[in-house]
Motif scaffolding. Structure first.
Motif, PDB file in Angstrom:
ATOM      1  N   SER A 265      -2.755   6.120   6.111  1.00  0.00           N
ATOM      2  CA  SER A 265      -1.426   6.530   6.559  1.00  0.00           C
ATOM      3  C   SER A 265      -1.099   7.923   6.028  1.00  0.00           C
ATOM      4  CB  SER A 265      -0.419   5.509   6.023  1.00  0.00           C
ATOM      5  OG  SER A 265       0.832   5.760   6.586  1.00  0.00           O
TER       6      SER A 265
ATOM      7  N   MET B  13       8.346   7.816   6.096  1.00  0.00           N
ATOM      8  CA  MET B  13       8.976   6.758   5.284  1.00  0.00           C
ATOM      9  C   MET B  13       9.818   7.383   4.171  1.00  0.00           C
ATOM     10  SD  MET B  13       5.783   4.210   4.646  1.00  0.00           S
ATOM     11  CE  MET B  13       4.995   3.388   6.008  1.00  0.00           C
TER      12      MET B  13
ATOM     13  N   VAL C  44       9.704  -1.760   4.108  1.00  0.00           N
ATOM     14  CA  VAL C  44       9.143  -0.522   4.665  1.00  0.00           C
ATOM     15  C   VAL C  44       7.775  -0.831   5.264  1.00  0.00           C
ATOM     16  CG1 VAL C  44       8.548   1.876   4.149  1.00  0.00           C
ATOM     17  CG2 VAL C  44      10.316   0.744   2.801  1.00  0.00           C
TER      18      VAL C  44
ATOM     19  N   GLY D 259       0.835  -1.216   0.000  1.00  0.00           N
ATOM     20  CA  GLY D 259       0.000   0.000   0.000  1.00  0.00           C
ATOM     21  C   GLY D 259       0.859   1.252   0.000  1.00  0.00           C
ATOM     22  N   THR D 260       0.552   2.121   0.960  1.00  0.00           N
ATOM     23  CA  THR D 260       1.294   3.378   1.069  1.00  0.00           C
ATOM     24  C   THR D 260       2.788   3.151   1.234  1.00  0.00           C
ATOM     25  OG1 THR D 260      -0.531   4.740   1.809  1.00  0.00           O
ATOM     26  CG2 THR D 260       1.604   5.289   2.707  1.00  0.00           C
ATOM     27  N   ALA D 261       3.154   2.121   1.975  1.00  0.00           N
ATOM     28  CA  ALA D 261       4.586   1.850   2.196  1.00  0.00           C
ATOM     29  C   ALA D 261       5.258   1.472   0.869  1.00  0.00           C
ATOM     30  CB  ALA D 261       4.747   0.734   3.228  1.00  0.00           C
TER      31      ALA D 261
ATOM     32  N   LYS E 257      -6.300  -1.016  10.157  1.00  0.00           N
ATOM     33  CA  LYS E 257      -4.872  -0.725  10.177  1.00  0.00           C
ATOM     34  C   LYS E 257      -4.132  -1.994  10.543  1.00  0.00           C
ATOM     35  CE  LYS E 257      -2.121   3.273  11.096  1.00  0.00           C
ATOM     36  NZ  LYS E 257      -2.200   3.791   9.720  1.00  0.00           N
TER      37      LYS E 257
ATOM     38  N   LEU F  11      -4.670   6.776  -3.892  1.00  0.00           N
ATOM     39  CA  LEU F  11      -4.998   5.808  -2.833  1.00  0.00           C
ATOM     40  C   LEU F  11      -5.725   6.497  -1.670  1.00  0.00           C
ATOM     41  CD1 LEU F  11      -4.732   2.925  -1.629  1.00  0.00           C
ATOM     42  CD2 LEU F  11      -2.558   3.638  -0.659  1.00  0.00           C
TER      43      LEU F  11
ATOM     44  N   GLU G 276      -9.490   5.499  -0.424  1.00  0.00           N
ATOM     45  CA  GLU G 276      -9.764   4.824   0.849  1.00  0.00           C
ATOM     46  C   GLU G 276     -10.614   5.623   1.810  1.00  0.00           C
ATOM     47  OE1 GLU G 276      -5.184   5.176   2.491  1.00  0.00           O
ATOM     48  OE2 GLU G 276      -6.391   3.565   3.230  1.00  0.00           O
TER      49      GLU G 276
HETATM   50  C1  F6R Z   1      -2.982   3.355   3.193  1.00  0.00           C
HETATM   51  C2  F6R Z   1      -2.547   2.442   4.219  1.00  0.00           C
HETATM   52  C3  F6R Z   1      -2.141   1.059   3.831  1.00  0.00           C
HETATM   53  C4  F6R Z   1      -0.841   0.693   4.549  1.00  0.00           C
HETATM   54  C5  F6R Z   1      -0.438  -0.758   4.258  1.00  0.00           C
HETATM   55  C6  F6R Z   1       0.912  -1.118   4.866  1.00  0.00           C
HETATM   56  O1  F6R Z   1      -3.262   4.619   3.700  1.00  0.00           O
HETATM   57  O2  F6R Z   1      -2.515   2.793   5.363  1.00  0.00           O
HETATM   58  O3  F6R Z   1      -1.995   0.951   2.453  1.00  0.00           O
HETATM   59  O4  F6R Z   1       0.156   1.576   4.136  1.00  0.00           O
HETATM   60  O5  F6R Z   1      -1.421  -1.609   4.757  1.00  0.00           O
HETATM   61  O6  F6R Z   1       0.925  -0.936   6.244  1.00  0.00           O
HETATM   62  P1  F6R Z   1       2.281  -0.897   7.050  1.00  0.00           P
HETATM   63  O7  F6R Z   1       3.004   0.359   6.674  1.00  0.00           O
HETATM   64  O8  F6R Z   1       1.884  -0.917   8.493  1.00  0.00           O
HETATM   65  O9  F6R Z   1       3.077  -2.101   6.654  1.00  0.00           O
END
Ligand code: F6R
Length: 609
Positions: A402, A409, A348, A303-305, A604, A485, A489
């Motif tokens: 996120s 990051m 990440v 995702g965001t990472a 989350k 994204l 979301e």
């Molecule tokens: C988007 C979001 C998700 C997370 C993804 C990874 O806003 O929050 O896409 O980025 O589930 O989560 P982490 O960074 O905790 O591994």
């Protein structure tokens, strides 16, 4: 994904469980429940929907000093009261709360049903309650009954079990889903993450995969299913772990967006070395000499990472001239990847618990690769398993989308890029330029934040669109991906990101006055080419929102709205532009009346596959 909290001690359990569930609600919020040992009985309450529905049933009225609570993100079975945890055995002697997936639940259900067990939910988790109850008939105690059960199940679990006949005793177990034990004075807690523990204690112990722990108010005993008893390690929680509430903000997302000057300052704090125009990264555990042998870098995340990783790949390629790519961790791990000795793998993750990112890390390590992590949660599974890394120090991120973790990051990846660059060909002068730009970043984020009201009025113009395009070229493409994204979301609007150069290869067919395009437009070498693309959109009457640091009259002519961000080093546009896009998505969602902190269907920390 689900939130787990359990307590045994001298205080009333229910208020502590409800407080813990409130802190954990971001992990899952489609239903919730608690169970408390009340004299020699288990009293449970459950409710579908948000935690307020459970609170309305007054769980605090159940008296007892040992109990557990759960907030669910549905995997098997809809979000109904019957499917909410805790699940109890038919005689109400055993209760369980579970995070994870039991893969052989169907076979076990059939077998237990044939033995006369009545199933009250559609969940995979319920089998655990019945199996443990059955084992209790022959096992010496609850710990043995849980261990025997875990040997016959397949899947992942963060699990807590309570037996009405063993007062003030909890048994917790972990395989693939995090479980952390909080150690207090004459009281112990169990949780799926430290956010729920920090207001009670700073001393915690993380269970490892395969661990089963017997917990009473006086302490704990940890047994590994493979190797027998083991001495648990304890650690102290970092001072930022305690979540501080929403303050004057209406929700966590806006609070976290506005916290970014401070969270970025923490990420960068003490790491910028202006004397040698490089950065200090104490936790990497890889020497400069070893890094000289690195030939390529691979960045993984979800995702965001993952999108932050795409920006990181551009930064490392341009500053360190090392071939770098980013890939979704889940895709990477399933394609039997070639792992190479001279590739540096970077994983990440904000939470450090994302299942696929952890699984990719383990796959690389199994094949002998070296993995460093960029991670926010101190002591998380990822932080403990990687060979070294960079802590983001962004502070707890509660809102599901996120925001501040993303910018931290990107800033952490910029630090890595400078470090790798300065042990290669990045000159002291060029190193100094990016160090100065990094130093200026927190104040520049404040400048972007000061435009929140203007961005809200831009958002108001597009909130009625059914769909939106996000575009950016080369290093700006990941910015567009992240912007799309965020809008998807939290505002539930269809949004698609593509590289600006792809416009003529298909997406242009969809452009008309009802299809807004949001363009990330840095003032870089590609500006002229990107402006030509904007002209093509404008010629088809497509409304254009431009996020830019360029002062170019052509943009004024073509754009319906312009959001200006400060000038920065080319590598750092993702930070400033993403802040503008976060505000854009936030204001669209807010105008549409969406619950920005807890968007539907999401949770989350994705601890299941
Ligand atoms: C988007 C979001 C998700 C997370 C993804 C990874 O806003 O929050 O896409 O980025 O589930 O989560 P982490 O960074 O905790 O591994």
């Amino acid at each position: 994904m689900c939130g787990i909290i359990a307590y045994t001690g001298t205080q009333q359990a229910a208020p502590i469980l409800m407080d813990g569930l409130r802190r954990l609600a971001y992990r899952g919020y489609d239903s919730a429940g608690v169970v408390v040992q009340n004299r020699s009985k288990l009293k449970a309450l459950r409710a579908a929907g948000k935690l307020e529905n459970l609170a309305a049933r007054k769980p605090e009225s159940i008296k007892g000093t040992c109990g557990m609570g759960h907030t669910r993100w549905a995997t098997h079975g809809e979000a109904t009261e019957a499917n909410a945890h805790p699940h109890l055995s038919n005689d109400q002697r055993v209760a369980i709360i579970h995070n994870g997936i039991i893969e052989n639940a169907d076979q076990l259900r059939t077998r237990l049903s044939n033995e006369g067990v009545e199933f009250l939910s559609e969940t995979d988790s319920e089998v655990l309650a019945h199996l443990i109850r059955r084992e209790l008939d022959s096992a010496e105690n609850l710990l043995d009954a849980v261990c025997n059960t875990l040997k016959i199940i397949q899947g992942t679990y963060g699990l807590v079990v309570i037996d009405s006949e063993q007062p003030n005793t909890l048994v917790a177990a972990r395989a693939g889903s995090p479980v952390v034990i909080g150690i207090g004075e004459n009281e112990m807690l169990v949780a799926s993450d430290t956010t729920a523990l920090a207001s009670h204690t700073r001393e915690v112990s993380h269970l490892l995969d395969g661990d089963v722990a017997l917990i009473t108010p006086k302490g704990m005993q940890v047994r590994s299913l493979d190797t027998g008893l083991r001495e648990p390690q304890t650690t102290q929680l970092d001072e930022h772990t305690a979540e501080t509430g929403r303050g004057e903000f209406p929700n966590y997302m806006l609070k976290e967006i506005f916290e970014q000057p401070e969270s970025l300052a923490r990420t960068l704090g003490g790491r910028l070395d202006k004397r040698f125009n490089t950065v200090r990264l104490g936790g990497l555990n890889v020497s400069a000499r070893e890094l000289l042998d690195v030939r390529a870098v691979k960045i993984l995340g979800c995702g965001t990472a993952y999108y932050a990783g795409l920006s990181g790949a551009h930064m490392i390629e341009s500053l360190a001239r090392l071939s770098t790519s980013a890939e979704p961790a889940a895709e990477f791990r399933y394609r039997n990847p070639v792992i190479e000795r001279d590739v540096l793998y970077v994983v990440v993750s904000q939470s450090g618990e994302t299942f696929d990112t952890l699984a990719a890390t383990r796959e690389i390590q199994r094949k002998g690769g070296q993995v460093i992590g960029i991670n926010n949660v101190v002591g998380s599974s990822l932080a403990r398993e990687v060979d070294g890394g960079i802590y983001m120090h962004a502070g707890p991120e509660i809102s599901v989308a996120s925001t501040k973790a993303y910018t931290s990051m990107v800033a952490s990846l910029a630090l890595l890029a400078v470090y790798l660059g300065r042990i290669r060909d990045l000159s002291p002068e060029a190193g100094g330029q990016i160090i100065s730009a990094l130093e200026a970043l927190p104040a520049q984020v404040t400048e972007v934040l000061s435009q929140s009201e203007e961005i809200a009025s831009v958002a108001a113009q597009v909130q009625n669109a059914k769909s939106a395009f996000f575009i950016g070229r080369a290093a700006a493409h990941p910015i567009a991906l992240e912007g799309a994204l965020k809008l998807k979301e939290i505002a539930y609007l269809h949004a698609e990101a593509y590289p600006t150069s792809e416009l003529k290869h298909g997406p242009l067919a969809l452009i008309d006055e009802n299809m807004p395009t949001v363009a990330a437009l840095p003032n870089d070498d590609l500006l002229d080419k990107s402006i030509s693309s904007l002209a093509e959109i404008n010629a088809r009457r497509g409304p254009i929102v431009v996020i830019t640091n360029a002062n170019d009259p052509r943009i004024e002519k073509l754009a319906s709205h312009i959001v200006r961000v400060p000038d920065t080093h080319d590598a750092l546009h993702p930070v400033l532009m993403a802040v503008a896009l976060q505000l854009f998505a936030y204001h669209v969602a807010n105008a549409l009346g969406k619950d920005v902190d807890q968007p539907r269907n999401l949770a989350k920390s994705v601890t299941v596959e």
